[in-house]
Scaffold this motif. Structure first.
Motif, PDB file in Angstrom:
ATOM      1  N   SER A 154      23.042  64.207  62.601  1.00 31.53           N
ATOM      2  CA  SER A 154      23.180  63.955  61.170  1.00 31.53           C
ATOM      3  C   SER A 154      22.067  64.630  60.381  1.00 31.53           C
ATOM      4  N   LEU A 155      22.263  64.731  59.078  1.00 31.73           N
ATOM      5  CA  LEU A 155      21.270  65.325  58.187  1.00 31.73           C
ATOM      6  C   LEU A 155      19.978  64.519  58.197  1.00 31.73           C
ATOM      7  N   SER A 156      20.106  63.187  58.241  1.00 31.00           N
ATOM      8  CA  SER A 156      18.911  62.331  58.266  1.00 31.00           C
ATOM      9  C   SER A 156      18.115  62.543  59.550  1.00 31.00           C
ATOM     10  N   GLU A 157      18.814  62.737  60.689  1.00 31.29           N
ATOM     11  CA  GLU A 157      18.148  62.994  61.953  1.00 31.29           C
ATOM     12  C   GLU A 157      17.439  64.344  61.922  1.00 31.29           C
ATOM     13  N   LYS A 158      18.066  65.336  61.295  1.00 32.74           N
ATOM     14  CA  LYS A 158      17.432  66.650  61.168  1.00 32.74           C
ATOM     15  C   LYS A 158      16.159  66.552  60.340  1.00 32.74           C
TER      16      LYS A 158
END
Length: 272
Positions: free
Chosen positions: A104-108
């Motif tokens: 996900s974008l948050s994980e990135k």
């Protein structure tokens, strides 16, 4: 700075570069071969004799930077372009190279922040340490330039005791938990500065013999310490291989002194 100073610093840089390459080339066998096997001993030997690489780089930095008269703005602006910009570039490259596709974008974003704080690749630890050293250099410079050589000698003696204590399990845990290893690394620039200004009242040949003895003792202690500790723990242990091992510090100081007292001839430039 004399011609011999310039030459021996260049020789030391070349040797230290080869040493760092040797460490990375031999480390695979060191970690993945049975302790005491022939291939393990070969890897351990080459890994041991090359452990002076990083300390020598730091000692050269201390010998060259600490005697200078330079304002903080000039000092930091030079290092900003030489270190920070390339560091950020490679930090970004390694980040995207190691980034999984299906997250996900948050994980990135989390991985990006974690990469900035702890390094997106393990070998970038050196840059983090170097940035810390350079941040401290202007203050350390003022300090060492305004105290006696005897005071510097006492400080280095205290540093050596701290390196010995770091070998103990409890002190080692404390150093890591408080994240103060950076302060231990400051000893190398100070040692390089001290050894570069140190004047001996004995022939160069005597100093060279003393230096070679220090190198041999450092190598033997590192080898035997690594073997005994690895057998005791049942797995390969690199405590004595660490840059902050007192045996590595002894070896590195011996190499620095040895090169200082070798009379190098000025290299001829082809066509001149």
């Amino acid at each position: 700075m004399s011609i011999n100073d310039t030459i021996y610093y260049n020789k030391l840089r070349t040797l230290a570069t080869i040493a760092v390459i040797t460490i990375h080339a031999s480390s695979t066998l060191f970690y993945h071969r049975p302790i005491g096997s022939e291939s393990w001993w070969i890897a351990t030997f080459f890994d041991t004799i090359a452990r002076f690489g990083v300390p020598i780089f730091l000692m050269i930095s201390g010998a060259l930077l600490l005697p200078k008269k330079e304002d903080m703005k000039s000092f930091y602006s030079k290092r900003l372009h030489r270190i920070l910009i390339p560091f950020l570039l490679w930090l970004t490259i390694y980040y995207f190279h190691n980034l999984p596709v299906n997250i996900s974008l948050s994980e990135k974003f989390y991985r990006l922040l974690n990469g900035i704080c702890s390094g997106s690749s393990y070998h970038l630890w050196y840059i983090y340490m170097l940035v810390g050293i350079y941040l401290a250099i202007p203050a350390v410079r003022i300090w060492v330039q305004n105290i006696s050589t005897q005071s510097i000698r006492i400080i280095l003696l205290f540093w050596g005791i701290l390196l010995l204590l770091r070998l103990t399990n409890e002190t080692g845990k404390l150093v890591k938990s408080l994240n103060i290893e950076f302060f231990y690394y400051l000893g190398y620039p100070i040692a390089g500065y001290y050894l570069s200004i140190l004047k001996f009242h004995k022939p160069h040949q005597t100093i060279r013999r003393f230096s070679i003895a220090a190198i041999i003792i450092g190598i033997l202690l590192t080898l035997s310490g690594t073997y005994i500790l690895s057998l005791y723990k049942g797995k390969t242990d690199e405590l004595f291989f660490n840059c902050l091992s007192p045996t590595v510090a002894l070896m590195s100081s011996g190499i620095f002194l040895l090169f200082k007292h070798i009379e190098f001839k000025k290299e001829k430039v082809p066509g001149k």
